[in-house]
Design a protein around this motif. Structure first.
Motif, PDB file in Angstrom:
ATOM      1  N   ALA A  36       0.732  -1.270   0.039  1.00 21.82           N
ATOM      2  CA  ALA A  36       0.019   0.061   0.178  1.00 21.82           C
ATOM      3  C   ALA A  36       1.063   1.262   0.048  1.00 21.82           C
ATOM      4  CB  ALA A  36      -0.986   0.056   1.136  1.00 21.82           C
ATOM      5  N   ARG A  75      -2.617   3.439  -1.760  1.00 21.98           N
ATOM      6  CA  ARG A  75      -3.716   2.680  -1.104  1.00 21.98           C
ATOM      7  C   ARG A  75      -4.732   2.825  -1.951  1.00 21.98           C
ATOM      8  NH1 ARG A  75      -0.587   5.897   2.031  1.00 21.98           N
ATOM      9  NH2 ARG A  75       0.045   4.849   4.061  1.00 21.98           N
ATOM     10  N   LYS A  76      -5.305   3.785  -2.717  1.00 23.32           N
ATOM     11  CA  LYS A  76      -6.380   3.630  -3.647  1.00 23.32           C
ATOM     12  C   LYS A  76      -6.490   2.602  -4.559  1.00 23.32           C
ATOM     13  CE  LYS A  76      -9.119   6.535  -6.852  1.00 23.32           C
ATOM     14  NZ  LYS A  76      -9.092   7.925  -7.412  1.00 23.32           N
ATOM     15  N   CYS A 123      -7.184  -0.667  -2.989  1.00 20.03           N
ATOM     16  CA  CYS A 123      -8.638  -0.756  -2.767  1.00 20.03           C
ATOM     17  C   CYS A 123      -9.392  -1.240  -3.820  1.00 20.03           C
ATOM     18  CB  CYS A 123      -9.311   0.692  -2.183  1.00 20.03           C
ATOM     19  SG  CYS A 123      -8.764   1.183  -0.602  1.00 20.03           S
ATOM     20  N   TRP A 177      -6.309   4.443   3.750  1.00 21.47           N
ATOM     21  CA  TRP A 177      -6.535   5.241   2.729  1.00 21.47           C
ATOM     22  C   TRP A 177      -7.222   6.599   3.284  1.00 21.47           C
ATOM     23  CZ3 TRP A 177     -10.743   4.540  -1.687  1.00 21.47           C
ATOM     24  CH2 TRP A 177     -10.701   5.446  -2.669  1.00 21.47           C
TER      25      TRP A 177
END
Length: 130
Positions: free
Chosen positions: A28, A33-34, A37, A80
């Motif tokens: 991440a 992080r996005k 996800c 996030w």
């Protein structure tokens, strides 16, 4: 399928989650992080789709994807959220005059996390009723 095949499916699912769980934080930080996800969404979708297949290796792949998705679910979404707060300046120096800056941080982050938890609880209740 034999009982041994079913046991192997469980081992692959939980084993992939266990192994990846310790690596997700570094991924991440490096990849974003996005992006992780979104990888969660893809991996969970593949996991659910593979559960409808009768081919053993497709089921195995689905369990692998499910383990990956579980590791991502319990790590990247909150990080996030915290990162998004930091980018928007909602962490640090958000306190009123004379207040400790950590109280301002706690206020915004606590509100966001409580809304997240409340929404998650509503979805869980709704899923149980449906």
């Amino acid at each position: 399928y034999t009982q041994r095949d079913i046991a192997n499916l469980f081992v692959v699912g939980y084993g992939s989650g266990m192994i990846l769980g310790s690596l997700v934080g570094g991924f991440a930080d490096y990849h974003g992080r996005k992006k992780l996800c979104l990888i969660y969404c893809l991996s969970y979708t593949l996991s659910v789709l593979m559960k409808h297949c009768r081919h053993f290796y497709a089921l195995m792949f689905g369990r692998l994807c499910g383990g990956i998705a579980t590791s991502l679910l319990f790590s990247v979404f909150e990080s996030w959220l915290i990162g998004a707060h930091r980018e928007r300046g909602l962490l640090g120096n958000t306190a009123a005059k004379g207040e400790d800056s950590t109280k301002g941080e706690e206020k915004w982050l606590a509100k966001s996390l409580s809304v997240e938890m409340y929404g998650s609880s509503l979805v869980a209740i709704g899923s149980g009723i449906a």
